[in-house]
Structures are given as structure tokens and as C-alpha cells.
Scaffold this motif. Structure first.
Motif, PDB file in Angstrom:
ATOM      1  N   TYR A 230       0.876  -1.100   0.042  1.00 48.39           N
ATOM      2  CA  TYR A 230      -0.159   0.072  -0.196  1.00 48.39           C
ATOM      3  C   TYR A 230       0.678   1.209   0.007  1.00 48.39           C
ATOM      4  O   TYR A 230       1.935   1.233   0.860  1.00 48.39           O
ATOM      5  N   GLN A 231       0.739   2.191  -0.883  1.00 54.65           N
ATOM      6  CA  GLN A 231       1.559   3.163  -1.066  1.00 54.65           C
ATOM      7  C   GLN A 231       0.893   4.503  -1.077  1.00 54.65           C
ATOM      8  O   GLN A 231      -0.223   4.687  -1.867  1.00 54.65           O
ATOM      9  N   LYS A 232       1.464   5.405  -0.056  1.00 54.76           N
ATOM     10  CA  LYS A 232       0.787   6.691   0.128  1.00 54.76           C
ATOM     11  C   LYS A 232       1.999   7.778  -0.491  1.00 54.76           C
ATOM     12  O   LYS A 232       2.920   7.668   0.139  1.00 54.76           O
ATOM     13  N   ARG A 233       1.566   8.695  -1.338  1.00 54.44           N
ATOM     14  CA  ARG A 233       2.475   9.550  -1.901  1.00 54.44           C
ATOM     15  C   ARG A 233       1.836  11.010  -1.368  1.00 54.44           C
ATOM     16  O   ARG A 233       0.785  11.218  -1.085  1.00 54.44           O
ATOM     17  N   ASP A 234       2.958  11.973  -1.441  1.00 55.07           N
ATOM     18  CA  ASP A 234       2.571  13.071  -1.312  1.00 55.07           C
ATOM     19  C   ASP A 234       1.646  13.990  -2.471  1.00 55.07           C
ATOM     20  O   ASP A 234       0.980  14.581  -2.296  1.00 55.07           O
ATOM     21  N   ALA A 235       2.249  13.362  -3.672  1.00 56.05           N
ATOM     22  CA  ALA A 235       1.252  13.619  -4.887  1.00 56.05           C
ATOM     23  C   ALA A 235       0.397  12.636  -5.270  1.00 56.05           C
ATOM     24  O   ALA A 235       1.030  11.338  -5.274  1.00 56.05           O
ATOM     25  N   ALA A 236      -0.768  12.807  -5.655  1.00 53.33           N
ATOM     26  CA  ALA A 236      -1.731  11.692  -5.762  1.00 53.33           C
ATOM     27  C   ALA A 236      -1.308  11.142  -7.202  1.00 53.33           C
ATOM     28  O   ALA A 236      -0.598  11.605  -8.068  1.00 53.33           O
ATOM     29  N   GLU A 237      -1.386   9.714  -7.246  1.00 50.83           N
ATOM     30  CA  GLU A 237      -1.033   8.765  -8.649  1.00 50.83           C
ATOM     31  C   GLU A 237      -2.080   8.946  -9.357  1.00 50.83           C
ATOM     32  O   GLU A 237      -1.710   8.713 -10.657  1.00 50.83           O
TER      33      GLU A 237
END
Length: 608
Positions: A230-237
């Protein structure tokens, strides 16, 4: 008949052996006798994976007690199955039971330099190696209680140890106090430095009588990265570009910005699936971080399979359209409910299913679930999403429309043809510019005619195809247009709303007369083009064509262009590629602004 001393000793020895065998079976009987290992693709959930009835039906299964497979024959621990490198395993668990696995030292370090999963490993002389363990919940007991309270069952529990006593024991206290890992929204990830065999336990907690059915999970071990992520990024994918009352358009970020990789990525096909559910739906509760869980419970699935269904509400595919012309995957949803909120979860699908081995040299095999993107539909029907225009190929948003005159395809073509006609006039003007002259003789040492044509085309498409928002939109940056015209259904704004608006020329008509005469959308609001779109033309084109922009502070500027607010939670002006997803998340998709700091701009050309 009497036995001799030798025969007596033989009988006594045989009896003792039988007693020890019986004692062994009593003490070490498998503790997962209610678990049945099944491949994920064995579930027949029908054509509607979001159908709660189908999910309930999947909980009724025929156990196949496949605990003692060939990989553990001869091991000293009955009921402990092996995990191989990057080879996921799936299992059903009844509430209140557990399953136990071992990642053997030979699989971690290798006994001849090669792993059982096909990935080359280093020799046995290492003291420790990082092992990545991951698991996801594919099915969970469903709520069958009589009350209307939204409820989901407790999460599965992951326990890890270098001994069976700690890794495979049943919990006797609250999991939060037991030093184990609770799944979060159907997923658990754990990394450790391994020095020998590692034992992995998956526990299905007890549930109340309000829940029925079984848990199903998938677990995997990897030496490269978590197989399930599960990957959470500062900028939406995933970016929500825009929506209308019944449809929505979402795109991924650019999959590459290296021109050498464009053809390869386009030839590989869509790498993602998108799972969408109404925000008020409880179907995906507890499973939002699980790829296989979303596959079984989401209301709408967009993938290559959905493209082949004639009645599918979702379409997806690769596209080079949009800013930069780089590869991205696009998702278009139709038949949505008006004035509704949805959650879209992007998933990079695993290349290896349970019970399969990965290909040699393939290190990126597992699934990746990205943080959810929220989007909404509107109530009004005279803003319509258009995309895939032939000439204005960067336009991907809602435009003023009219269901009585145009379907989505015809509306897009009408706008595209209009912009193409206007561009032909510009090309006539550019024929007077010596574009083929030596660089030292051109109008600029920094720009050329190709730069001018690209900048003018972007400006023209943006101002001739305005971005539409519902008349009831609360966006303070949107400007009311065409207030005096009736809506496509024949109704008009109330007099107390309409009369003040029609007294102001900029609110009583659209930016272009073509819209009011040919499209006839009725009242709507426009998100004004960003000022730098106009400035780019001034910077890129020769002064001889007479193109100018309104100067900030003048009334003509306020009703023609908007300014970017990078830290805003909503788009403040329109630029090709600007998404409805908050600007901070969409920033990577939009080129940097090119602003003039010392240009005196006095008039407005053509569309203003």
C-alpha cells in the motif's frame, strides 16, 4: 505359547513405538484444521463483483485440506506450510482459527546461490538478510445483523518470529497488547533481518453473531520488496480531471517523461486497474488497502476486461493526449449518479497469482494499492466532460453542453472543429512571417515559429473551449456566463437571480458567440483560463502578428483570465492538465508557469 527373551523385547519395543506415535499425533495435531487452501481464482463471484449477495455466496466453500503439500513432507512440524520467495499463497480461515507458515533459511540465503522463486541470491555466508513479509485480506465475514449501523469485522492478525512458539501460537490476549501486527484496511507489511527460519502466523479473530462467512487471505515473502504494497504519496498517483452529472474522467500521472520509453510503455498496455465505489457504500470497508479485497467488493471495476463488456460503465486505455504528450492511463466512467461522491482506488495488478512462480529476472511482480482519490458528480446537466479531441488534444474537462442537441462525441467534435477553423486564420497570418530564415534573422533568438504555433494552439483551444462548472458551483473563482439564456430543458433562472446578471455583459453571454448560438447550453459558470497561457503566446510569437493580452488590474483582465493559486484546495484557473484533485497533488502534471514581469499589455485579441 511362550516367547523367548528376544521376542519379548521386540514386542515391548513395538508397543512403546506405537504409544509414542499416538502421543505425537495427540500433541502435534495441525492447529489449522479448519483452513482450506484455495487459489483466488477459484471464487465464482459473477459479473457484478460489488453484489453483496455474491460475496456472501463465496463464503460457502468446500474445504480441501491441502495443508501437507509436497514442500513440507518430511518436516518435523505438521501443519506448517512453506513460503517461497515471491510465490503468494491463499487460504480460507474460519473466525477463531489460524494458519502457520515458515520461510526456510535455504529460501532466504540459498543453498547454491539461487532462490526457489527464481531470483538469484547471495551465498550462505551472510549473517542476516532483509525479509519482506506481506499479506492481504481478500474476503471477510459479512455483516448480517438487523440494525442499520455501518459495521465491518475485526482485521486479521500477523505474527512473525524465528520460533514456532511465538510465530504460530494462538493469541490469549488483546492483539494490541500481544506484540503482533494488525492488518490495516485489509493489508499488513512487515520487514525484518532474518538469520534463519522465520515463522509467520495469520490469525482470524473471533467475530460476533452479527457476522457470517470466512476470511480469505493471501500471504507472500520476498527478498526484494513487499509483494503486496500500500503506497501513500505526497502527490496523488490518480488525478480526477473533471466530471458532470453522470460521468467522470480520471487519469494517472505520466508513466514516463523519457521520450525513449514512450513507445515501450504504450506497447505494454494498461498497467493499472481502478476500483470505484460510492463513498456511502460499506462494501469495501476494511479492505481499501487490499488489491484482491477490492476486486471482490468494489461496485465498479475499470480494467481491460471491462472494456470488452458492452454494458460496462467503465472504459480505460493508454493515451498520449494531455499535457506533454507522455503516456498515461485514462479512466472514463458513465452512468454515475448525479450529486454523488465516489472513491476511486488505483491498483497495479500483481503479475503472479497464488500458486504461481514468477518469471526469472522479473523483480516487480506484486500488487501495489495507491491512496484513494475522491471525486464527485454535479447536479446540473449542461456541463459535459469531453476528452480525446483530435485537434485540441490537451482538452480533458467539462465544457458547456446541451443534451438536446449533442451527445458526448458530437459535442467534442463541434468544439474541436470550431477551434480548428479559428486556427486556420492564424496560420494565414503566420505565412507572412519568414519562419525559414536563418536563426540570426528570426524575430527571436530564444523562440521560433514552432514555439509560436504551439503556444497559440494551447491558448486558442483553452479560450474557445471554456471549462464549465455547474451554475450552482460554489467555486469563488468561477464566473457566471450566459445567464439570460434558457436551460436546455426550457427553464430559466428565477427573475431575482437572472435580472442582476443580465445587466452585466460578461455574465449575459458566453466568452464566444459560437457557444450561445450553436451549443445553447443555458446559464453556467466558467473557470477562466490562466493568465500565463496568454503570456506564453506574447513571449513565443513575433510582435508583427499583433497579439496582446489584457493587463492585470483592468476590468478586461478580471473577466477574461484567472491567476494560479498553487496552494489552493481547488483549481483557481484553467490550464490544460489542471485536475479537480487539489492543486498540490496535481502539480507534477502541470508545466511551470511562464510569467512576464515587465511586459506592458494593453488590449485583448480575438476571444479576450
Amino acid at each position: 505359547m511362550q516367547w523367548g527373551p528376544l521376542q519379548s523385547r521386540l514386542v515391548a519395543s513395538l508397543a512403546a513405538s506405537l504409544f509414542l506415535l499416538a502421543l505425537y499425533l495427540l500433541l502435534f495435531s495441525p492447529n489449522v484444521a479448519l483452513a482450506a487452501e484455495l487459489p483466488l481464482d477459484s471464487y465464482e463471484l459473477g459479473d457484478a463483483p460489488h453484489d453483496v449477495g455474491n460475496v456472501r455466496g463465496a463464503a460457502s466453500y468446500e474445504p480441501e485440506f491441502d495443508l501437507f503439500d509436497r514442500s513440507i513432507i518430511g518436516r518435523a512440524l505438521p501443519g506448517v506450510a512453506t513460503l517461497e520467495n515471491d510465490k503468494p499463497r491463499a487460504l480460507n480461515l474460519q473466525p477463531g482459527t489460524m494458519a502457520c507458515y515458515v520461510v526456510e533459511k535455504s529460501a532466504i540465503f540459498g543453498n547454491d546461490g539461487n532462490s526457489t522463486g527464481g531470483a538469484p541470491l547471495r551465498p550462505l555466508d551472510e549473517a542476516s538478510k532483509t525479509l519482506h513479509l506481506s499479506a492481504t485480506t481478500c474476503l471477510q465475514p459479512y455483516f448480517s445483523g438487523s440494525n442499520d449501523k455501518r459495521s465491518s469485522p475485526p482485521q486479521l492478525i500477523l505474527s512473525v518470529s524465528n520460533s514456532t512458539e511465538a510465530g504460530c501460537r494462538k493469541l490469549s490476549k488483546d492483539p494490541k497488547d500481544a506484540g503482533v501486527t494488525l492488518f490495516e484496511e485489509g493489508a499488513a507489511m512487515y520487514s525484518l533481518n532474518a538469520t534463519g527460519d522465520i515463522y509467520v502466523g495469520i490469525t482470524a479473530p473471533n467475530v460476533s453473531s452479527d457476522f457470517q462467512g470466512v476470511y480469505n487471505f493471501e500471504v507472500a515473502a520476498s527478498l526484494t520488496d513487499h509483494f503486496h504494497r500500500y503506497q501513500k504519496r505526497d502527490a496523488a498517483e490518480l488525478l480526477w480531471m473533471d466530471s458532470d452529472s453522470t460521468s467522470a474522467l480520471l487519469v494517472t500521472r505520466n508513466l514516463t517523461e523519457n521520450e525513449a520509453d514512450v513507445r515501450r510503455i504504450m506497447d505494454q498496455g494498461p498497467p493499472y486497474e481502478l476500483f470505484v465505489s460510492n463513498r456511502d457504500s460499506a462494501a469495501t470497508d476494511g479492505l481499501k488497502h487490499s488489491a484482491c479485497g477490492l476486486q471482490h467488493t468494489a461496485q465498479i471495476t475499470a480494467n481491460t476486461l471491462s472494456n470488452s463488456k458492452s454494458n460496462s460503465p467503465a472504459r480505460t486505455g493508454m493515451t498520449l493526449k494531455g499535457p506533454g504528450g507522455f503516456p498515461k492511463q485514462q479512466f472514463y466512467f458513465a452512468s454515475l449518479n448525479a450529486s454523488s461522491s465516489y472513491i476511486g482506488i488505483l491498483v497495479k495488478k500483481s503479475k503472479v497469482a497464488a500458486h504461481e512462480k514468477r518469471q526469472v529476472g522479473d523483480f516487480d511482480t506484486g500488487s501495489v494499492v495507491f491512496e484513494a482519490t475522491e471525486f464527485q458528480t454535479v447536479s446540473g446537466t449542461n456541463c459535459k466532460v469531453v476528452t480525446d479531441l483530435e485537434f485540441c488534444n490537451e482538452i480533458q474537462y467539462a465544457v458547456p453542453g446541451n443534451d438536446k442537441k449533442f451527445n458526448g462525441t458530437a459535442l467534442a467534435k463541434a468544439y474541436d472543429d470550431y477551434a480548428k477553423t479559428m486556427y486556420a486564420n492564424f496560420e494565414t497570418v503566420m505565412m507572412q512571417i519568414p519562419c525559414d530564415a536563418p536563426r540570426t534573422s528570426l524575430y527571436s533568438l530564444a523562440r521560433n515559429c514552432n514555439d509560436c504555433k504551439a503556444a497559440y494552439k494551447k491558448w486558442l483551444c483553452t479560450v474557445s473551449i471554456p471549462r464549465c462548472e455547474d451554475f450552482t458551483s460554489s467555486n469563488r473563482f468561477a464566473l457566471t456566463r450566459n445567464a439570460g439564456q434558457a436551460f436546455p430543458n426550457g427553464s430559466q433562472l428565477p427573475d431575482d437571480v437572472r435580472n442582476p446578471l443580465i445587466a452585466m455583459p460578461y455574465s449575459n453571454a458566453s466568452r464566444n458567440a459560437f457557444i450561445d448560438s450553436e451549443i445553447q447550453p443555458g446559464p453556467y459558470k466558467e473557470l477562466l483560463p490562466c493568465e500565463d497561457i496568454c503570456y506564453e503566446v506574447v513571449q513565443s510569437c513575433p510582435a508583427a502578428i499583433g497579439f496582446t493580452c489584457p493587463q492585470p488590474g483592468l476590468i478586461s483582465f478580471a473577466y477574461s483570465y484567472g491567476r494560479r493559486e498553487e496552494n489552493g484546495s481547488t483549481a483557481s484557473c484553467n490550464y490544460p492538465g489542471v485536475a479537480q484533485t487539489p492543486m498540490s497533488a496535481a502539480r507534477n502534471l502541470v508545466p511551470d508557469s511562464i510569467l512576464l514581469s515587465s511586459v506592458s499589455l494593453a488590449a485583448v485579441m480575438m476571444f479576450g
